[in-house]
Motif scaffolding. Structure first.
Motif, PDB file in Angstrom:
ATOM      1  N   ALA A   1      33.464  25.640  46.387  1.00 28.37           N
ATOM      2  CA  ALA A   1      32.204  26.306  46.072  1.00 28.37           C
ATOM      3  C   ALA A   1      31.925  26.251  44.574  1.00 28.37           C
ATOM      4  O   ALA A   1      30.800  26.002  44.138  1.00 28.37           O
ATOM      5  CB  ALA A   1      32.235  27.748  46.552  1.00 28.37           C
ATOM      6  N   LYS A   2      32.996  26.477  43.786  1.00 29.34           N
ATOM      7  CA  LYS A   2      32.836  26.411  42.324  1.00 29.34           C
ATOM      8  C   LYS A   2      32.353  25.027  41.903  1.00 29.34           C
ATOM      9  O   LYS A   2      31.388  24.898  41.142  1.00 29.34           O
ATOM     10  CB  LYS A   2      34.173  26.693  41.632  1.00 29.34           C
ATOM     11  CG  LYS A   2      34.579  28.143  41.641  1.00 29.34           C
ATOM     12  CD  LYS A   2      35.829  28.316  40.797  1.00 29.34           C
ATOM     13  CE  LYS A   2      36.356  29.726  40.928  1.00 29.34           C
ATOM     14  NZ  LYS A   2      37.550  29.964  40.142  1.00 29.34           N
TER      15      LYS A   2
ATOM     16  N   ARG B   1      41.876  35.920  43.896  1.00 27.34           N
ATOM     17  CA  ARG B   1      41.361  37.273  44.044  1.00 27.34           C
ATOM     18  C   ARG B   1      40.160  37.259  44.974  1.00 27.34           C
ATOM     19  O   ARG B   1      39.516  36.236  45.150  1.00 27.34           O
ATOM     20  CB  ARG B   1      40.974  37.842  42.674  1.00 27.34           C
ATOM     21  CG  ARG B   1      42.169  38.232  41.825  1.00 27.34           C
ATOM     22  CD  ARG B   1      41.741  38.441  40.384  1.00 27.34           C
ATOM     23  NE  ARG B   1      40.853  39.597  40.259  1.00 27.34           N
ATOM     24  CZ  ARG B   1      39.708  39.566  39.588  1.00 27.34           C
ATOM     25  NH1 ARG B   1      39.309  38.464  39.036  1.00 27.34           N
ATOM     26  NH2 ARG B   1      38.986  40.650  39.478  1.00 27.34           N
ATOM     27  N   ALA B   2      39.862  38.439  45.522  1.00 31.73           N
ATOM     28  CA  ALA B   2      38.799  38.514  46.533  1.00 31.73           C
ATOM     29  C   ALA B   2      37.442  38.132  45.939  1.00 31.73           C
ATOM     30  O   ALA B   2      36.550  37.696  46.659  1.00 31.73           O
ATOM     31  CB  ALA B   2      38.730  39.912  47.115  1.00 31.73           C
ATOM     32  N   VAL B   3      37.277  38.308  44.615  1.00 30.63           N
ATOM     33  CA  VAL B   3      35.973  38.009  44.024  1.00 30.63           C
ATOM     34  C   VAL B   3      35.880  36.564  43.546  1.00 30.63           C
ATOM     35  O   VAL B   3      34.846  36.142  43.063  1.00 30.63           O
ATOM     36  CB  VAL B   3      35.653  38.939  42.828  1.00 30.63           C
ATOM     37  CG1 VAL B   3      35.510  40.369  43.305  1.00 30.63           C
ATOM     38  CG2 VAL B   3      36.725  38.836  41.774  1.00 30.63           C
ATOM     39  N   ASP B   4      37.010  35.830  43.669  1.00 29.32           N
ATOM     40  CA  ASP B   4      36.959  34.427  43.291  1.00 29.32           C
ATOM     41  C   ASP B   4      36.382  33.613  44.431  1.00 29.32           C
ATOM     42  O   ASP B   4      36.656  33.872  45.599  1.00 29.32           O
ATOM     43  CB  ASP B   4      38.374  33.923  42.983  1.00 29.32           C
ATOM     44  CG  ASP B   4      38.713  34.152  41.533  1.00 29.32           C
ATOM     45  OD1 ASP B   4      37.793  34.496  40.763  1.00 29.32           O
ATOM     46  OD2 ASP B   4      39.881  34.001  41.176  1.00 29.32           O
ATOM     47  N   ASP B   5      35.567  32.614  44.066  1.00 30.42           N
ATOM     48  CA  ASP B   5      35.052  31.747  45.100  1.00 30.42           C
ATOM     49  C   ASP B   5      36.034  30.608  45.303  1.00 30.42           C
ATOM     50  O   ASP B   5      36.777  30.251  44.392  1.00 30.42           O
ATOM     51  CB  ASP B   5      33.680  31.200  44.674  1.00 30.42           C
ATOM     52  CG  ASP B   5      32.667  32.314  44.560  1.00 30.42           C
ATOM     53  OD1 ASP B   5      32.749  33.260  45.366  1.00 30.42           O
ATOM     54  OD2 ASP B   5      31.812  32.255  43.658  1.00 30.42           O
TER      55      ASP B   5
ATOM     56  N   GLU C   1      32.669  44.305  44.904  1.00 24.74           N
ATOM     57  CA  GLU C   1      32.896  43.125  45.734  1.00 24.74           C
ATOM     58  C   GLU C   1      34.291  43.143  46.328  1.00 24.74           C
ATOM     59  O   GLU C   1      34.503  42.794  47.492  1.00 24.74           O
ATOM     60  CB  GLU C   1      32.724  41.857  44.901  1.00 24.74           C
ATOM     61  CG  GLU C   1      31.285  41.573  44.542  1.00 24.74           C
ATOM     62  CD  GLU C   1      31.204  40.437  43.541  1.00 24.74           C
ATOM     63  OE1 GLU C   1      31.816  39.389  43.814  1.00 24.74           O
ATOM     64  OE2 GLU C   1      30.561  40.603  42.499  1.00 24.74           O
TER      65      GLU C   1
ATOM     66  N   ILE D   1      28.709  24.452  43.003  1.00 22.72           N
ATOM     67  CA  ILE D   1      27.696  25.191  42.231  1.00 22.72           C
ATOM     68  C   ILE D   1      27.583  24.637  40.819  1.00 22.72           C
ATOM     69  O   ILE D   1      26.485  24.381  40.318  1.00 22.72           O
ATOM     70  CB  ILE D   1      28.027  26.697  42.232  1.00 22.72           C
ATOM     71  CG1 ILE D   1      27.801  27.275  43.629  1.00 22.72           C
ATOM     72  CG2 ILE D   1      27.153  27.443  41.211  1.00 22.72           C
ATOM     73  CD1 ILE D   1      28.131  28.738  43.764  1.00 22.72           C
TER      74      ILE D   1
ATOM     75  N   ARG E   1      33.267  36.359  52.211  1.00 22.17           N
ATOM     76  CA  ARG E   1      32.643  36.111  50.910  1.00 22.17           C
ATOM     77  C   ARG E   1      31.122  35.978  51.036  1.00 22.17           C
ATOM     78  O   ARG E   1      30.370  36.503  50.222  1.00 22.17           O
ATOM     79  CB  ARG E   1      33.261  34.840  50.299  1.00 22.17           C
ATOM     80  CG  ARG E   1      32.903  34.613  48.861  1.00 22.17           C
ATOM     81  CD  ARG E   1      33.509  35.654  47.940  1.00 22.17           C
ATOM     82  NE  ARG E   1      33.011  35.486  46.578  1.00 22.17           N
ATOM     83  CZ  ARG E   1      32.705  36.485  45.774  1.00 22.17           C
ATOM     84  NH1 ARG E   1      32.863  37.730  46.187  1.00 22.17           N
ATOM     85  NH2 ARG E   1      32.279  36.259  44.553  1.00 22.17           N
TER      86      ARG E   1
ATOM     87  N   TYR F   1      32.257  31.555  36.278  1.00 25.53           N
ATOM     88  CA  TYR F   1      33.176  30.419  36.275  1.00 25.53           C
ATOM     89  C   TYR F   1      33.492  29.973  34.856  1.00 25.53           C
ATOM     90  O   TYR F   1      32.708  30.179  33.935  1.00 25.53           O
ATOM     91  CB  TYR F   1      32.582  29.220  37.027  1.00 25.53           C
ATOM     92  CG  TYR F   1      32.215  29.489  38.458  1.00 25.53           C
ATOM     93  CD1 TYR F   1      32.852  30.499  39.185  1.00 25.53           C
ATOM     94  CD2 TYR F   1      31.232  28.741  39.081  1.00 25.53           C
ATOM     95  CE1 TYR F   1      32.507  30.746  40.503  1.00 25.53           C
ATOM     96  CE2 TYR F   1      30.880  28.983  40.394  1.00 25.53           C
ATOM     97  CZ  TYR F   1      31.518  29.993  41.100  1.00 25.53           C
ATOM     98  OH  TYR F   1      31.157  30.229  42.391  1.00 25.53           O
TER      99      TYR F   1
END
Lengths: 304, 288
Positions: free
Chosen positions: B21-22, B13-17, A201, B25, A211, A118
């Protein structure tokens, strides 16, 4: 034999012959002990210094504690090593180190995940702060934590009404070890997470995994060896930790006395053999942890 | 192509949360780090300044405190260069040559990290203490090691032993031997090759190791506490002085000296971050 010859040769060889020799193919038939002979001078000197200093500073002094403990009869050794007070100290030391490593295992993964995946304001500062326990002297951490978690402290005053006694209690030991161990977990997981291929992934997602499934079945298993290594390192450090713990522990025999403190107490009473005995027990645990960490890393390399 | 990329930017994108959630966390991480790391750091400065700046400065500007600062600086000034030279030697021997038992040697160099600081102090007491191996000889010749500066330096060297070596070994292994071989084949001497070829390649890694080594050398408590004897003004390093003041309930004094050590830690972290930003290869390594 081989080493001695390389050393002499390196000193007398001219650079030219050295290079020609190093590029010559190894003798056929048997596998050479050394993959190839080096053209670079200095092996004898640097290896000599390394082995001498290592022996004088680390290996010989460490053997002193083993010899001292071996000086007594096995029965005496066993009596001290497994006395009630010692056992209580091991239980506290290993128990608190284990709980702290578990807590760091959870929050360490989250911290590493946030730092790698992030972008958020203050990320550089957070990243630098994670290493604070490496940079801050343990005694400073110790008095700060003792003050915070004392019944009247900033945090302690909120815990007291809940019936939680943090400082001067095993809970306090665990708190100190959480502080000490955090960077081990974060810094071992971080590089693995950074190198992990996001396309795996993506593949999982494109094949229909949601996910949560992807994280549980793709990401976390790939992190497992690094996580275990970080956990073991945090645990090992916690077991030996002294400075940050003694101020907050309370140091009551049988209750909140850690094993390293027991060594100091024996030493202050000039009971050198007893001090060495407990030290040998702790060394045995340290070496076991070291072997475990190496085994985990060897296991992890098989997946590379 | 650009259009495709633009349209990709808008989509997750598929790997982005997902955003929640971001936020969750990052929020949990921030709260945890604030509780575990920032609060203790803040507490040191607040406690040091509890009675204002005057008493805090007085506690630092006191002969015993200044003696402790001096001893800490002396200890670091001896142990850090010693371990830097050792680290360079060990990394050169390990990274530039092939020999059997290399993995064992690396493990042995790392050993002091796995030993409790208290045990690190104890081993030198068993060797140089009154009842130790050399105890009688040292007494006869009036040489003091334990409860004196040499013991403090020895214990510090032990606990900071692997810092520089473990930073340099992987770095030099990565860089391989081809540049050195080229220099030697063109007639450069070993020392010249080291200064002109190897040293420029490893200087940032060396600085990184020295930085961490120094922080630990100045801050070591357990090992030094065992061998020091806690003689005020003589064998007290800064961390030991903090302990004595704290145990005497002189909290302003204890936290004032502790604040100095905090500043050292903050400077270390700033320099470390600067090194990592300047040398991206440095990120994520280190440890301890």
């Amino acid at each position: 034999m081989w080493r001695a010859r390389t050393l002499d040769d390196d000193q007398t060889m001219t650079a030219d012959t050295a290079v020609r020799r190093s590029s010559a193919p190894p003798p056929k038939g048997k596998r050479p002990l050394f993959r190839r002979r080096s053209a670079i001078p200095g092996f004898g000197l640097t290896m000599g210094v390394t082995l001498t200093v290592l022996s004088l500073i680390v290996l010989i002094p460490l053997s002193a504690v083993v010899l001292k403990a071996a000086h007594q009869s096995p029965a005496d050794f066993w009596a001290v090593a497994t006395s009630q007070r010692s056992m209580a100290a091991y239980r506290l030391t290993f128990g608190a180190a284990f709980v702290a490593a578990v807590i760091n295992g959870v929050f360490g993964v989250l911290t590493a995940w946030a730092l790698v995946r992030y972008d958020f304001p203050g990320k550089t500062v957070v990243n630098a702060l994670v290493d604070l326990p490496f940079a801050l002297p343990t005694a400073v951490a110790g008095i700060a934590l003792a003050t915070l978690y004392a019944p009247t402290g900033w945090v302690g005053q909120f815990l007291t009404p809940l019936g939680i006694k943090a400082a001067y209690n095993p809970v306090g030991v665990t708190i100190a070890l959480i502080f000490i161990g955090l960077p081990f977990v974060v810094r071992t997981i971080e590089p693995v997470l950074r190198d992990a291929a996001e396309d795996v992934e993506e593949a999982a997602a494109s094949l229909g995994a949601n996910r949560v499934d992807t994280i549980l079945r793709i990401v976390l298993p790939a992190l497992a060896p690094a996580w275990l290594t970080g956990f073991a390192m945090a645990f090992a450090r916690g077991v030996g930790e002294y400075g940050s713990v003694i101020f907050i522990a309370g140091n009551m025999p049988y209750k909140s006395e850690i094993a390293p403190l027991l060594i100091i107490i024996q030493l202050e009473q000039f009971e050198y053999a007893r001090a060495a005995t407990i030290a040998v027990v702790m060394l045995a645990v340290s070496f076991t942890m070291l072997l475990v960490i190496n085994a985990i890393q060897a296991w992890a390399r098989r997946f590379d | 192509m650009a259009a495709v990329q633009n349209s990709m930017k808008g989509r997750r994108r598929a790997v982005d949360d997902p955003l929640w959630a971001k936020v969750l966390i990052v929020g949990v991480v921030m709260a945890f780090l604030a509780l575990v790391l920032i609060l203790p750091l803040a507490a040191v400065f607040v406690e040091a300044l509890r009675k204002g700046l005057g008493p805090a400065l007085e506690a630092v500007n006191n002969p015993d405190a200044l003696a402790a600062v001096k001893l800490t600086l002396i200890t670091a000034a001896i142990s850090v260069p010693f371990n830097a030279v050792f680290g360079l030697c060990a990394a050169w021997a390990i990274a530039k040559y092939e020999f059997p038992g290399k993995a064992l040697l690396i493990t042995l160099i790392d050993l002091p990290f796995s030993v409790s600081p208290v045990v690190a102090g104890l081993i030198y007491v068993l060797i140089f203490g009154l009842q130790g191996w050399f105890g009688e000889y040292l007494v006869d010749n009036d040489i003091k090691v334990i409860f004196a500066v040499p013991g403090i330096v020895l214990a510090t060297v032990f606990v900071t032993f692997p810092f520089v070596a473990r930073e340099l070994i992987p770095l030099m292994q990565e860089q391989g031997t081809s540049e050195e071989e080229a220099a030697v084949s063109m007639g450069a001497s070993g020392l010249y090759t080291f200064w002109r070829v190897t040293a420029p390649n490893v200087r940032w890694g060396l600085m990184y190791g020295v930085l961490l080594c120094n922080a630990r050398a100045m801050g070591e408590f357990g090992a030094v506490s065992v061998v020091s004897g806690h003689i005020r003004g003589l064998t007290n390093t800064m961390p030991l002085h903090v302990e004595i003041l704290y145990n005497e309930y002189d909290f302003v004094g204890a936290f004032a000296v502790a604040a100095l050590l905090c500043l050292l830690a903050v400077v270390t972290l700033v320099l470390k971050t600067a090194l990592e930003v300047g040398q991206p290869g440095m990120r994520g390594r280190g440890g301890h």
